[in-house]
Motif scaffolding. Sequence first.
Motif, PDB file in Angstrom:
ATOM      1  N   PHE A 277       0.849  -1.191   0.000  1.00 48.72           N
ATOM      2  CA  PHE A 277       0.000   0.000   0.000  1.00 48.72           C
ATOM      3  C   PHE A 277       0.886   1.243   0.000  1.00 48.72           C
ATOM      4  O   PHE A 277       1.756   1.396   0.874  1.00 48.72           O
ATOM      5  N   CYS A 278       0.649   2.129  -0.966  1.00 45.39           N
ATOM      6  CA  CYS A 278       1.336   3.421  -0.989  1.00 45.39           C
ATOM      7  C   CYS A 278       0.694   4.352   0.028  1.00 45.39           C
ATOM      8  O   CYS A 278      -0.253   3.970   0.724  1.00 45.39           O
ATOM      9  N   ALA A 279       1.203   5.553   0.145  1.00 45.87           N
ATOM     10  CA  ALA A 279       0.649   6.542   1.083  1.00 45.87           C
ATOM     11  C   ALA A 279       0.433   7.852   0.345  1.00 45.87           C
ATOM     12  O   ALA A 279       1.341   8.338  -0.341  1.00 45.87           O
ATOM     13  N   VAL A 280      -0.774   8.402   0.480  1.00 52.41           N
ATOM     14  CA  VAL A 280      -1.022   9.732  -0.096  1.00 52.41           C
ATOM     15  C   VAL A 280      -1.690  10.610   0.952  1.00 52.41           C
ATOM     16  O   VAL A 280      -2.542  10.154   1.718  1.00 52.41           O
ATOM     17  N   LYS A 281      -1.269  11.867   0.998  1.00 47.23           N
ATOM     18  CA  LYS A 281      -1.905  12.851   1.880  1.00 47.23           C
ATOM     19  C   LYS A 281      -3.089  13.449   1.161  1.00 47.23           C
ATOM     20  O   LYS A 281      -2.954  13.931   0.036  1.00 47.23           O
ATOM     21  N   LEU A 282      -4.252  13.429   1.791  1.00 51.22           N
ATOM     22  CA  LEU A 282      -5.468  13.912   1.132  1.00 51.22           C
ATOM     23  C   LEU A 282      -6.268  14.781   2.087  1.00 51.22           C
ATOM     24  O   LEU A 282      -6.511  14.407   3.243  1.00 51.22           O
ATOM     25  N   ALA A 283      -6.714  15.931   1.597  1.00 56.41           N
ATOM     26  CA  ALA A 283      -7.511  16.842   2.418  1.00 56.41           C
ATOM     27  C   ALA A 283      -8.954  16.360   2.487  1.00 56.41           C
ATOM     28  O   ALA A 283      -9.463  15.737   1.560  1.00 56.41           O
ATOM     29  N   SER A 284      -9.584  16.645   3.603  1.00 56.32           N
ATOM     30  CA  SER A 284     -10.997  16.339   3.776  1.00 56.32           C
ATOM     31  C   SER A 284     -11.626  17.517   4.514  1.00 56.32           C
ATOM     32  O   SER A 284     -11.027  18.064   5.437  1.00 56.32           O
ATOM     33  N   SER A 285     -12.836  17.867   4.116  1.00 52.27           N
ATOM     34  CA  SER A 285     -13.470  19.027   4.750  1.00 52.27           C
ATOM     35  C   SER A 285     -13.746  18.784   6.225  1.00 52.27           C
ATOM     36  O   SER A 285     -13.884  19.719   6.999  1.00 52.27           O
ATOM     37  N   SER A 286     -13.800  17.519   6.647  1.00 50.09           N
ATOM     38  CA  SER A 286     -14.140  17.231   8.037  1.00 50.09           C
ATOM     39  C   SER A 286     -12.915  17.116   8.938  1.00 50.09           C
ATOM     40  O   SER A 286     -13.051  16.869  10.133  1.00 50.09           O
ATOM     41  N   ALA A 287     -11.718  17.305   8.409  1.00 45.82           N
ATOM     42  CA  ALA A 287     -10.510  17.149   9.231  1.00 45.82           C
ATOM     43  C   ALA A 287      -9.657  18.411   9.172  1.00 45.82           C
ATOM     44  O   ALA A 287      -9.591  19.073   8.131  1.00 45.82           O
ATOM     45  N   LYS A 288      -9.010  18.727  10.299  1.00 49.46           N
ATOM     46  CA  LYS A 288      -8.209  19.949  10.372  1.00 49.46           C
ATOM     47  C   LYS A 288      -6.939  19.844   9.538  1.00 49.46           C
ATOM     48  O   LYS A 288      -6.483  20.796   8.951  1.00 49.46           O
ATOM     49  N   ARG A 289      -6.304  18.669   9.524  1.00 53.43           N
ATOM     50  CA  ARG A 289      -5.103  18.489   8.712  1.00 53.43           C
ATOM     51  C   ARG A 289      -5.315  17.278   7.797  1.00 53.43           C
ATOM     52  O   ARG A 289      -6.181  16.441   8.069  1.00 53.43           O
ATOM     53  N   PRO A 290      -4.546  17.190   6.727  1.00 52.90           N
ATOM     54  CA  PRO A 290      -4.785  16.088   5.777  1.00 52.90           C
ATOM     55  C   PRO A 290      -4.649  14.723   6.453  1.00 52.90           C
ATOM     56  O   PRO A 290      -3.819  14.530   7.343  1.00 52.90           O
ATOM     57  N   SER A 291      -5.477  13.798   6.022  1.00 58.98           N
ATOM     58  CA  SER A 291      -5.314  12.401   6.421  1.00 58.98           C
ATOM     59  C   SER A 291      -4.319  11.765   5.456  1.00 58.98           C
ATOM     60  O   SER A 291      -4.045  12.298   4.381  1.00 58.98           O
ATOM     61  N   VAL A 292      -3.800  10.605   5.836  1.00 60.59           N
ATOM     62  CA  VAL A 292      -3.019   9.819   4.888  1.00 60.59           C
ATOM     63  C   VAL A 292      -3.831   8.579   4.547  1.00 60.59           C
ATOM     64  O   VAL A 292      -4.349   7.901   5.433  1.00 60.59           O
ATOM     65  N   PHE A 293      -3.980   8.330   3.244  1.00 63.75           N
ATOM     66  CA  PHE A 293      -4.706   7.143   2.799  1.00 63.75           C
ATOM     67  C   PHE A 293      -3.693   6.162   2.220  1.00 63.75           C
ATOM     68  O   PHE A 293      -2.852   6.535   1.396  1.00 63.75           O
ATOM     69  N   TYR A 294      -3.726   4.935   2.693  1.00 58.99           N
ATOM     70  CA  TYR A 294      -2.809   3.875   2.267  1.00 58.99           C
ATOM     71  C   TYR A 294      -3.578   2.900   1.389  1.00 58.99           C
ATOM     72  O   TYR A 294      -4.620   2.388   1.800  1.00 58.99           O
ATOM     73  N   TYR A 295      -3.086   2.635   0.193  1.00 60.34           N
ATOM     74  CA  TYR A 295      -3.794   1.750  -0.733  1.00 60.34           C
ATOM     75  C   TYR A 295      -2.841   1.278  -1.826  1.00 60.34           C
ATOM     76  O   TYR A 295      -1.717   1.776  -1.954  1.00 60.34           O
ATOM     77  N   ASN A 296      -3.315   0.316  -2.621  1.00 54.83           N
ATOM     78  CA  ASN A 296      -2.553  -0.218  -3.756  1.00 54.83           C
ATOM     79  C   ASN A 296      -2.746   0.715  -4.944  1.00 54.83           C
ATOM     80  O   ASN A 296      -3.860   0.838  -5.465  1.00 54.83           O
ATOM     81  N   ASP A 297      -1.663   1.364  -5.383  1.00 52.54           N
ATOM     82  CA  ASP A 297      -1.794   2.366  -6.446  1.00 52.54           C
ATOM     83  C   ASP A 297      -1.444   1.804  -7.828  1.00 52.54           C
ATOM     84  O   ASP A 297      -1.161   2.557  -8.749  1.00 52.54           O
ATOM     85  N   GLN A 298      -1.510   0.463  -7.956  1.00 51.17           N
ATOM     86  CA  GLN A 298      -1.156  -0.160  -9.229  1.00 51.17           C
ATOM     87  C   GLN A 298      -1.951   0.423 -10.402  1.00 51.17           C
ATOM     88  O   GLN A 298      -1.429   0.638 -11.477  1.00 51.17           O
ATOM     89  N   GLU A 299      -3.252   0.656 -10.157  1.00 51.30           N
ATOM     90  CA  GLU A 299      -4.112   1.187 -11.227  1.00 51.30           C
ATOM     91  C   GLU A 299      -4.636   2.585 -10.904  1.00 51.30           C
ATOM     92  O   GLU A 299      -5.315   3.189 -11.706  1.00 51.30           O
ATOM     93  N   VAL A 300      -4.375   3.059  -9.722  1.00 51.26           N
ATOM     94  CA  VAL A 300      -4.949   4.331  -9.281  1.00 51.26           C
ATOM     95  C   VAL A 300      -3.795   5.263  -8.939  1.00 51.26           C
ATOM     96  O   VAL A 300      -3.335   5.306  -7.802  1.00 51.26           O
ATOM     97  N   ASN A 301      -3.321   5.997  -9.912  1.00 53.10           N
ATOM     98  CA  ASN A 301      -2.160   6.861  -9.670  1.00 53.10           C
ATOM     99  C   ASN A 301      -2.569   8.137  -8.938  1.00 53.10           C
ATOM    100  O   ASN A 301      -3.697   8.577  -9.027  1.00 53.10           O
ATOM    101  N   ASP A 302      -1.624   8.712  -8.226  1.00 55.42           N
ATOM    102  CA  ASP A 302      -1.929   9.921  -7.461  1.00 55.42           C
ATOM    103  C   ASP A 302      -0.721  10.832  -7.379  1.00 55.42           C
ATOM    104  O   ASP A 302       0.367  10.404  -7.004  1.00 55.42           O
ATOM    105  N   ALA A 303      -0.950  12.071  -7.699  1.00 57.27           N
ATOM    106  CA  ALA A 303       0.139  13.045  -7.678  1.00 57.27           C
ATOM    107  C   ALA A 303       0.602  13.347  -6.253  1.00 57.27           C
ATOM    108  O   ALA A 303       1.709  13.838  -6.048  1.00 57.27           O
TER     109      ALA A 303
END
Lengths: 311, 311
Positions: A277-303
């Motif tokens: 699982f890779c790690a990406v920082k992602l903003a959410s309107s319900s959180a004060k600071r970005p969460s990190v989402f861990y997942y398999n990025d084989q087909e789902v690329n993320d900048a």
Amino acid sequence: MTDSGKQSLVIVPLSNGESAEMENGMSEAALTESSGQQEPKLLDACEDKYDGVTVELGNVPLDVDGFVSSLTVSLSKWAQQGKKGVWIKVPKNHANLVPAVIDEGFWYHHAERDYVMLVYWIPKSPCTLPANASHQVGVGGFVMNDNRELLVVQEKDGPYRGSGIWKWPTGLLHQGEDIFEGAIREVKEETGIDTEFVEVGGIRHSHDAPFEKSDIFFMCILRPLSFDIKMQESEIAAARWMPIEEFARQPRYQANELYKKILDVCIATFEKRCKGFCAVKLASSSAKRPSVFYYNDQEVNDANSLNGAVR
Amino acid sequence: MTDSGKQSLVIVPLSNGESAEMENGMSEAALTESSGQQEPKLLDACEDKYDGVTVELGNVPLDVDGFVSSLTVSLSKWAQQGKKGVWIKVPKNHANLVPAVIDEGFWYHHAERDYVMLVYWIPKSPCTLPANASHQVGVGGFVMNDNRELLVVQEKDGPYRGSGIWKWPTGLLHQGEDIFEGAIREVKEETGIDTEFVEVGGIRHSHDAPFEKSDIFFMCILRPLSFDIKMQESEIAAARWMPIEEFARQPRYQANELYKKILDVCIATFEKRCKGFCAVKLASSSAKRPSVFYYNDQEVNDANSLNGAVR
């Protein structure tokens, strides 16, 4: 869940629904007076989105009898208002109030270094207050160099003290720390080696943590950025780069199906035979600071991917 | 970390290093006496593998002054012995001792419903006692049927109350519950739908949980085994099967990069375009019950896999 209200305890007359705008010292004085002939004053409390109320006690000394009288009338009032959960945060210097709050029917919810949180459930219905934190979170670093040598340590204290067992660097997350950061920090602290995060190879969930809690352990695949070991003298008895085959021959990794599987998966992930699982920082309107989402990025690329970024 | 010692407080004379084999009533009586002319007695404590000691107080009432005297001489003795961390577990009915323990320099470590744990660090060196549990663990169920309809709910309470937002079923793990079990349970409780676990699609780590704790959320891909919804009346306002495109059009999943990513990853995992983490139960010599290890089994097959097993 409660809002973490910032209000100190202030006292309002029963005949007046609005909070008295007094400074802390004033309100505490009013509370002390309330132990005399005066009618007990209501405790001021923050309301939350779950029909609950939270009382936070300030740092000025409180009269126990006056506090108990205020608590009793406040509970009646909150019951009339249809309130459900009542939270009282008692700082360490008000520990003398704790027995009185318990006598009112409250129980402990959790404690941190300088306070204890007590709770009460007003309705007749089953209590649905959320539980205390349930898990500790550990991280391990699987750091292999181009010669297929693994970065390993022996611990000075704890269950493996004096056992001669070589293990990957591990530790518990600090408060507010991200998983990928924690793994990099632990490896750096124990061995002096700089690394970058690649992937989470796997996650172990177990229920044998101290104090009847559970444990989640993230096995992180890290890429070494330096190679000269500077061992942490206080906690580590030895550290070295060890050929992976020598490491795997240890009974801990041969006789124990859990550790054997973790090792097999890490090697497969390192060799790109499977994808962690890779790690990406992602903003959410319900959180004060970005969460990190861990997942398999084989087909789902993320900048936003944090993988392989040199920090 | 301490062993969770089962010993009650018993009192031994200072001149005698062995624990007195007395029943609880006897030992408590001896403690009460110690507040008189007699020399204070040492507290009996369990030792752990980290040079720490743990004192557990029983349920018989204790004399505060006698207890404090015993604690003071015990701390001196433990200091002489080179002990480091001191843990005192105070049950709810001994709450009157809490202020006295704090006066001795202890602080709160954690609390559960019926007790509070206080700690003290004897050496001059920095305290290395482990932190309290740091995380709550949540689970969500991504349940899609063969018509590409997602199982969704609206919540009665909390931040989404009355918002009209449709979401996947979610909840917090129960104590000792496994992640895959928790996801299946929450879906069943909220919607009545039976499911089997397929994979963990991704994991969100955030730091906005209540009481300054962090949150780990496991998004589980589940396969439906039944289709007739029986909504939980107490917590759920509405539940239905919703076409995935309609679900995705909600602003929560369009405007919020975190939720959009979780949705994209779940759909990709459901469609087998990428591979999530499977779950296998694995024994370890260091744990009382099997742990569950979550990983990508694309290249690493395992006969213990829990994925797709009908429970």
